[in-house]
Design a protein around this motif. Structure first.
Motif, PDB file in Angstrom:
ATOM      1  N   VAL A  12      19.874  54.668  32.745  1.00 10.67           N
ATOM      2  CA  VAL A  12      18.885  55.116  31.757  1.00 10.67           C
ATOM      3  C   VAL A  12      17.788  55.985  32.360  1.00 10.67           C
ATOM      4  O   VAL A  12      16.889  56.423  31.628  1.00 10.67           O
ATOM      5  CB  VAL A  12      18.254  53.916  31.016  1.00 10.67           C
ATOM      6  CG1 VAL A  12      19.335  53.009  30.444  1.00 10.67           C
ATOM      7  CG2 VAL A  12      17.307  53.127  31.929  1.00 10.67           C
ATOM      8  N   SER A  13      17.847  56.267  33.634  1.00 13.19           N
ATOM      9  CA  SER A  13      16.822  57.111  34.255  1.00 13.19           C
ATOM     10  C   SER A  13      16.824  58.491  33.616  1.00 13.19           C
ATOM     11  O   SER A  13      17.861  59.002  33.185  1.00 13.19           O
ATOM     12  CB  SER A  13      17.055  57.236  35.761  1.00 13.19           C
ATOM     13  OG  SER A  13      18.192  58.025  36.027  1.00 13.19           O
ATOM     14  N   ALA A  14      15.640  59.091  33.559  1.00 13.38           N
ATOM     15  CA  ALA A  14      15.533  60.440  32.991  1.00 13.38           C
ATOM     16  C   ALA A  14      16.400  61.420  33.771  1.00 13.38           C
ATOM     17  O   ALA A  14      17.031  62.311  33.189  1.00 13.38           O
ATOM     18  CB  ALA A  14      14.072  60.884  32.994  1.00 13.38           C
ATOM     19  N   GLU A  15      16.453  61.234  35.085  1.00 14.55           N
ATOM     20  CA  GLU A  15      17.275  62.126  35.914  1.00 14.55           C
ATOM     21  C   GLU A  15      18.747  62.057  35.518  1.00 14.55           C
ATOM     22  O   GLU A  15      19.417  63.090  35.379  1.00 14.55           O
ATOM     23  CB  GLU A  15      17.116  61.732  37.384  1.00 14.55           C
ATOM     24  CG  GLU A  15      17.904  62.618  38.339  1.00 14.55           C
ATOM     25  CD  GLU A  15      17.773  62.169  39.787  1.00 14.55           C
ATOM     26  OE1 GLU A  15      18.241  62.913  40.672  1.00 14.55           O
ATOM     27  OE2 GLU A  15      17.223  61.078  40.033  1.00 14.55           O
ATOM     28  N   ASN A  16      19.260  60.855  35.306  1.00  9.89           N
ATOM     29  CA  ASN A  16      20.667  60.701  34.917  1.00  9.89           C
ATOM     30  C   ASN A  16      20.906  61.230  33.512  1.00  9.89           C
ATOM     31  O   ASN A  16      21.955  61.816  33.234  1.00  9.89           O
ATOM     32  CB  ASN A  16      21.091  59.228  35.002  1.00  9.89           C
ATOM     33  CG  ASN A  16      22.592  59.050  34.856  1.00  9.89           C
ATOM     34  OD1 ASN A  16      23.379  59.767  35.481  1.00  9.89           O
ATOM     35  ND2 ASN A  16      23.003  58.104  34.020  1.00  9.89           N
ATOM     36  N   LEU A  17      19.936  61.049  32.612  1.00  8.50           N
ATOM     37  CA  LEU A  17      20.093  61.541  31.244  1.00  8.50           C
ATOM     38  C   LEU A  17      20.096  63.069  31.202  1.00  8.50           C
ATOM     39  O   LEU A  17      20.871  63.673  30.464  1.00  8.50           O
ATOM     40  CB  LEU A  17      18.983  60.983  30.348  1.00  8.50           C
ATOM     41  CG  LEU A  17      19.043  59.473  30.090  1.00  8.50           C
ATOM     42  CD1 LEU A  17      17.804  59.009  29.324  1.00  8.50           C
ATOM     43  CD2 LEU A  17      20.308  59.084  29.334  1.00  8.50           C
ATOM     44  N   PHE A  18      19.227  63.699  31.992  1.00 12.10           N
ATOM     45  CA  PHE A  18      19.238  65.170  32.056  1.00 12.10           C
ATOM     46  C   PHE A  18      20.541  65.680  32.679  1.00 12.10           C
ATOM     47  O   PHE A  18      21.092  66.697  32.252  1.00 12.10           O
ATOM     48  CB  PHE A  18      18.032  65.687  32.846  1.00 12.10           C
ATOM     49  CG  PHE A  18      16.787  65.829  32.016  1.00 12.10           C
ATOM     50  CD1 PHE A  18      16.673  66.842  31.069  1.00 12.10           C
ATOM     51  CD2 PHE A  18      15.728  64.951  32.183  1.00 12.10           C
ATOM     52  CE1 PHE A  18      15.532  66.977  30.293  1.00 12.10           C
ATOM     53  CE2 PHE A  18      14.573  65.076  31.411  1.00 12.10           C
ATOM     54  CZ  PHE A  18      14.470  66.085  30.458  1.00 12.10           C
TER      55      PHE A  18
END
Length: 348
Positions: A12-18
């Motif tokens: 759910v990290s923003a990095e993984n989502l981007f």
């Protein structure tokens, strides 16, 4: 078996989502729903991140439509933000489960695919019949309504064997429970949507149990599977006849699946093995007659669209190259010339 904990923050990290967005958007930038999401991309990604982190995330509804590829299928398409999450989950979980998949499974895996599966089948055929020196038989099976009848509880239990992380299990439960097919019963939910990227991973995890049963319990030497279609080769027809009931029992008792008995057949391999659009022999491959007719019909529709101005020359050329690529894996010079001649004739 290696156990995995604390995966939730990685997913759910923003990095993984981007990163998931970057994978998801390829080839979809002209879609209106994707354009709307991208208009406020950062806000939408960070809202998804907050909903996941706070566990207020709810999977959205699906839009269903029918396709023929070639057999009729009902595709359920999730909303853009949910599909981005599917990519984010896949990026973290697929490497974990990929390591446990056998080399004879070819569906939806990087470096595998239909052409690799056909090549693998031809290689094991040569070994099974000693390069045509002995008779050989092929048992061909598929599973009845596979995606529609995957049991949610059985699937979650499989995932929990490796994943000891309550938050990740909660998230997987949200995705799995977001869809149920007409084969669900009161209190027993079944089915995963064909349109989800996560469904491809779930399918390989689910039928990975079948792969291990066939290879480790039944000790089958010559086996190949692509999604719910699988083949076993043997020099003994009797051997194949005897293992069919064992496979049926395993599927029904452990995976709550049923084999498609009308499509379960044993044939001499000298007649050719029908697999993934090709008919495979020891030293050559042909394009399946139904497949040949289907792509010829589709190409005629494309040519008509080009002549009427609905599609561009580049689009028509891409279609031609795609079909020629498919044909290049078979002995198909005649039909290749047919397609090339059709293409050039419509340009003049």
């Amino acid at each position: 078996m290696k156990i995995y904990r604390n995966l939730f923050n990685d997913i759910v990290s923003a990095e993984n989502l981007f990163s998931a967005w970057d994978k998801f958007k390829n080839g979809k930038r002209n879609k209106k729903d994707v354009q709307r999401f991208e208009w406020n991309l950062e806000e939408n990604i960070f809202r998804l991140h907050r909903d996941l982190r706070n566990k207020t995330y709810k999977h959205g509804d699906y839009r269903s439509f029918n396709i023929s590829d070639p057999k009729p299928r009902n595709i359920s398409k999730a909303q853009v933000r949910d599909r981005i999450l599917h990519h984010a989950v896949f990026q973290v979980l697929n490497p974990i489960f990929e390591a446990g998949f056998i080399s004879a499974s070819f569906s939806c895996r990087v470096g595998y695919g239909t052409h690799k599966g056909v090549e693998f089948l031809q290689n094991i055929l040569r070994k099974a019949n000693k390069n045509s020196k002995i008779p050989c038989f092929a048992l061909k099976c598929d599973i009845k309504k596979f995606f529609d009848t995957i049991d949610h509880n059985v699937l979650l239990a499989m995932l929990k064997k490796k994943i000891k992380d309550d938050d990740t299990v909660w998230l997987l439960g949200q995705i799995i429970s977001s869809f149920s097919s007409n084969y669900s019963l009161l209190g027993i939910n079944k089915g995963v949507p064909i349109g989800n990227l996560t469904s491809q991973l779930f399918a390989n995890i689910y039928l990975g149990e079948l792969d291990r049963f066939i290879k480790q319990e039944l000790k089958v030497e010559y086996y190949v599977r692509y999604t719910d279609d699988f083949l076993i080769l043997s020099e003994s027809r009797k051997y194949l006849e005897n293992i069919v009931p064992k496979i049926i029992d395993f599927l029904e008792e452990n995976l709550l699946l049923k084999i498609h008995e009308e499509k379960t057949k044993i044939r001499k391999t000298s007649q050719g093995i029908d697999f993934l659009g090709y008919v495979v022999f020891v030293n050559h491959r042909l394009i399946r007659t139904k497949t040949k007719r289907r792509i010829m019909k589709k190409f005629e529709v494309k040519i008509k669209g080009y002549k009427q101005g609905f599609i561009s020359k580049d689009s028509l050329l891409q279609t031609l190259q795609s079909y020629l690529g498919f044909m290049s894996h078979a002995d198909a010079r005649k039909i290749q010339h047919y397609f090339k001649n059709k293409f050039w004739a419509c340009l003049n």
